[in-house]
Scaffold this active site. Structure first.
Site, PDB file in Angstrom:
ATOM      1  N   ARG A   1       8.381   4.081  -4.553  1.00  0.00           N
ATOM      2  CA  ARG A   1       8.435   3.109  -3.433  1.00  0.00           C
ATOM      3  C   ARG A   1       7.422   1.879  -3.712  1.00  0.00           C
ATOM      4  O   ARG A   1       7.563   0.662  -3.230  1.00  0.00           O
ATOM      5  CB  ARG A   1       8.147   3.782  -2.215  1.00  0.00           C
ATOM      6  CG  ARG A   1       8.429   2.915  -0.811  1.00  0.00           C
ATOM      7  CD  ARG A   1       7.920   3.693   0.456  1.00  0.00           C
ATOM      8  NE  ARG A   1       7.066   4.309   0.646  1.00  0.00           N
ATOM      9  CZ  ARG A   1       6.399   5.122   1.506  1.00  0.00           C
ATOM     10  NH1 ARG A   1       7.338   5.417   2.319  1.00  0.00           N
ATOM     11  NH2 ARG A   1       5.247   5.755   1.651  1.00  0.00           N
TER      12      ARG A   1
ATOM     13  N   HIS B   1      -0.912 -21.250  -0.350  1.00  0.00           N
ATOM     14  CA  HIS B   1       0.096 -20.149   0.170  1.00  0.00           C
ATOM     15  C   HIS B   1       0.979 -19.894  -1.222  1.00  0.00           C
ATOM     16  O   HIS B   1       1.212 -18.437  -1.347  1.00  0.00           O
ATOM     17  CB  HIS B   1       0.946 -20.836   1.069  1.00  0.00           C
ATOM     18  CG  HIS B   1       0.255 -20.864   2.433  1.00  0.00           C
ATOM     19  ND1 HIS B   1      -0.690 -21.626   2.668  1.00  0.00           N
ATOM     20  CD2 HIS B   1       0.570 -20.207   3.518  1.00  0.00           C
ATOM     21  CE1 HIS B   1      -1.033 -21.513   3.934  1.00  0.00           C
ATOM     22  NE2 HIS B   1      -0.130 -20.549   4.587  1.00  0.00           N
TER      23      HIS B   1
ATOM     24  N   GLU C   1      12.116   2.593  14.122  1.00  0.00           N
ATOM     25  CA  GLU C   1      11.209   3.501  13.728  1.00  0.00           C
ATOM     26  C   GLU C   1       9.956   3.290  14.304  1.00  0.00           C
ATOM     27  O   GLU C   1       9.928   2.554  15.140  1.00  0.00           O
ATOM     28  CB  GLU C   1      10.917   3.316  12.125  1.00  0.00           C
ATOM     29  CG  GLU C   1      10.470   2.224  11.871  1.00  0.00           C
ATOM     30  CD  GLU C   1      10.094   1.935  10.197  1.00  0.00           C
ATOM     31  OE1 GLU C   1       9.763   2.888   9.510  1.00  0.00           O
ATOM     32  OE2 GLU C   1      10.030   0.638   9.810  1.00  0.00           O
TER      33      GLU C   1
ATOM     34  N   TYR D   1       0.903  -1.135   0.120  1.00  0.00           N
ATOM     35  CA  TYR D   1       0.148   0.204  -0.012  1.00  0.00           C
ATOM     36  C   TYR D   1       1.058   1.312  -0.009  1.00  0.00           C
ATOM     37  O   TYR D   1       2.204   1.170   0.130  1.00  0.00           O
ATOM     38  CB  TYR D   1      -1.117   0.080   1.028  1.00  0.00           C
ATOM     39  CG  TYR D   1      -0.227   0.540   2.603  1.00  0.00           C
ATOM     40  CD1 TYR D   1       0.558  -0.558   3.011  1.00  0.00           C
ATOM     41  CD2 TYR D   1      -0.636   1.524   3.189  1.00  0.00           C
ATOM     42  CE1 TYR D   1       1.241  -0.187   4.492  1.00  0.00           C
ATOM     43  CE2 TYR D   1       0.107   1.958   4.254  1.00  0.00           C
ATOM     44  CZ  TYR D   1       0.967   0.646   5.002  1.00  0.00           C
ATOM     45  OH  TYR D   1       1.302   1.084   6.124  1.00  0.00           O
TER      46      TYR D   1
HETATM   47  N1  PDD Z   1       2.741   5.018   7.340  1.00  0.00           N
HETATM   48  N2  PDD Z   1       7.313   4.017   8.904  1.00  0.00           N
HETATM   49  C1  PDD Z   1       6.242   3.174   8.912  1.00  0.00           C
HETATM   50  C2  PDD Z   1       6.482   1.860   9.446  1.00  0.00           C
HETATM   51  C3  PDD Z   1       5.501   3.625   8.224  1.00  0.00           C
HETATM   52  O1  PDD Z   1       4.349   2.813   8.253  1.00  0.00           O
HETATM   53  C4  PDD Z   1       5.181   4.966   7.602  1.00  0.00           C
HETATM   54  C5  PDD Z   1       3.909   5.604   7.017  1.00  0.00           C
HETATM   55  C6  PDD Z   1       6.427   5.558   7.655  1.00  0.00           C
HETATM   56  C7  PDD Z   1       6.499   7.100   6.909  1.00  0.00           C
HETATM   57  O2  PDD Z   1       6.555   7.002   5.676  1.00  0.00           O
HETATM   58  P1  PDD Z   1       5.767   8.148   4.853  1.00  0.00           P
HETATM   59  O3  PDD Z   1       6.635   9.230   5.252  1.00  0.00           O
HETATM   60  O4  PDD Z   1       6.099   7.715   3.390  1.00  0.00           O
HETATM   61  O5  PDD Z   1       4.392   8.471   5.164  1.00  0.00           O
HETATM   62  C8  PDD Z   1       7.531   5.211   8.386  1.00  0.00           C
HETATM   63  C9  PDD Z   1       1.642   5.404   6.762  1.00  0.00           C
HETATM   64  C10 PDD Z   1       1.463   7.012   6.593  1.00  0.00           C
HETATM   65  C11 PDD Z   1       0.267   4.599   7.476  1.00  0.00           C
HETATM   66  O6  PDD Z   1       0.651   3.373   7.591  1.00  0.00           O
HETATM   67  O7  PDD Z   1      -0.539   5.050   7.394  1.00  0.00           O
END
Ligand code: PDD
Length: 293
Positions: free
Chosen positions: A52, A102, A180, A33
């Site tokens: 990405r 699977h 993170e 996604y």
């Molecule tokens: N999440 N790390 C993780 C595990 C994430 O799921 C996300 C984004 C980020 C930040 O990525 P970006 O700057 O591209 O949004 C880092 C989205 C917003 C979500 O799952 O809703």
């Protein structure tokens, strides 16, 4: 006004939107996604999200359901039909529907869903007022660079944060380094005034907001260090913040109950937020409501 979703070639009322019960996303979390931020009717970081997405799809050997250009036509159309000025676009691609087994199916067509959600305009004060973070063990798999819909550890971690009255949980690897947040990237400013965030690897998602902040901060000669930082460094940091398409740049003012700095968003965080906001202004795509009228 009713919300409209796109599901496998059709624009349908959000409440009626559905996928097959044997969709592999539903049964195996076999899908990927993207979440695009929309700011002032413009998509933020479109190219980065598409790159990405290409990485996630190719790593999992899932076919593109549509070419890049056609995909973005759908994204913009969902944005337009839902009159999204500020908010987000959610895009999900799975390996499609097939008899449960699977291994990859011989014949399945990738399934595509695009939805939109409105929010209020970007509120600098709210981003600046700061949030609480807790730390938790990182129990995820070793391919966190893939934006997979398999998010159970992230879901459990976010709930753990909520249960603790916090906004986000920073995940810590077996060596004691922060990877993170559950849906955000993690940043600190250390005692030397260096902006520290983890370097890219398979342990974290390469956030599009992270990339924008890095570019904007580099251009402004901010001293940036790309390396893992420990949980201890985090709790004793001078400043901290998180980034994501939904949180933008949000100050972190407490980690595990300990105040960061003086408990208010720090000086560099404030500067980074301003740099990010002007970056978004300069780099956002065309206004969709205008170009599609
Ligand atoms: N999440 N790390 C993780 C595990 C994430 O799921 C996300 C984004 C980020 C930040 O990525 P970006 O700057 O591209 O949004 C880092 C989205 C917003 C979500 O799952 O809703």
């Amino acid at each position: 006004m009713s919300r409209i979703a796109y599901v496998n070639g059709r624009y349908v009322p959000h409440g009626d939107a559905a996928v097959h019960i044997e969709d592999r996303g539903y049964q195996f979390a076999d899908g990927v996604y993207e979440v695009f931020a929309v700011n002032g009717a413009r998509l933020i970081g479109e190219q980065g999200h598409l790159d990405r997405l290409a990485h996630s799809l190719s790593e999992l050997r899932i076919d593109w359901p549509l070419g890049r250009r056609a995909l973005m036509v759908v994204v913009r159309e969902v944005m337009r039909r839902n009159h999204v000025r500020d908010g987000l676009i959610y895009l999900q691609i799975t390996r499609g529907a097939a008899r449960r087994d699977h291994g990859f199916p011989d014949q399945a067509e990738s399934a595509l869903v695009v939805t939109a959600r409105k929010s209020g305009p970007l509120n600098k004060q709210a981003l600046f007022s700061g949030v609480d973070v807790i730390t938790i063990p990182d129990i995820r798999w070793e391919r966190c660079d893939i934006k997979s819909v398999s998010l159970l550890p992230n879901v459990l971690g976010k709930q753990q944060a909520r249960d603790a009255g916090a906004y986000e949980a920073w995940q810590v690897d077996k060596q004691g380094f922060v990877t993170e947040g559950t849906s955000t990237n993690a940043w600190i400013v250390n005692a030397d005034g260096e902006l520290v965030t983890r370097n890219i690897s398979t342990s974290i998602l390469n956030g599009i907001t992270r990339l924008a902040v890095l570019e904007a901060a580099q251009a402004a000669d901010v001293n940036i260090v790309l390396r893992p930082f420990t949980e201890e460094e985090a709790t004793t940091a001078r400043e901290a913040f998180i980034t994501s398409s939904t949180s933008h740049v949000t100050a972190v003012t407490r980690i595990n109950g300990t105040s960061i700095g003086n408990g208010h968003a720090g000086e560099l965080t404030s500067r980074i937020l301003d740099l990010y906001l002007s970056y978004v202004d300069q780099h956002g795509g065309p206004k969709v409501t205008e170009s599609w009228k």
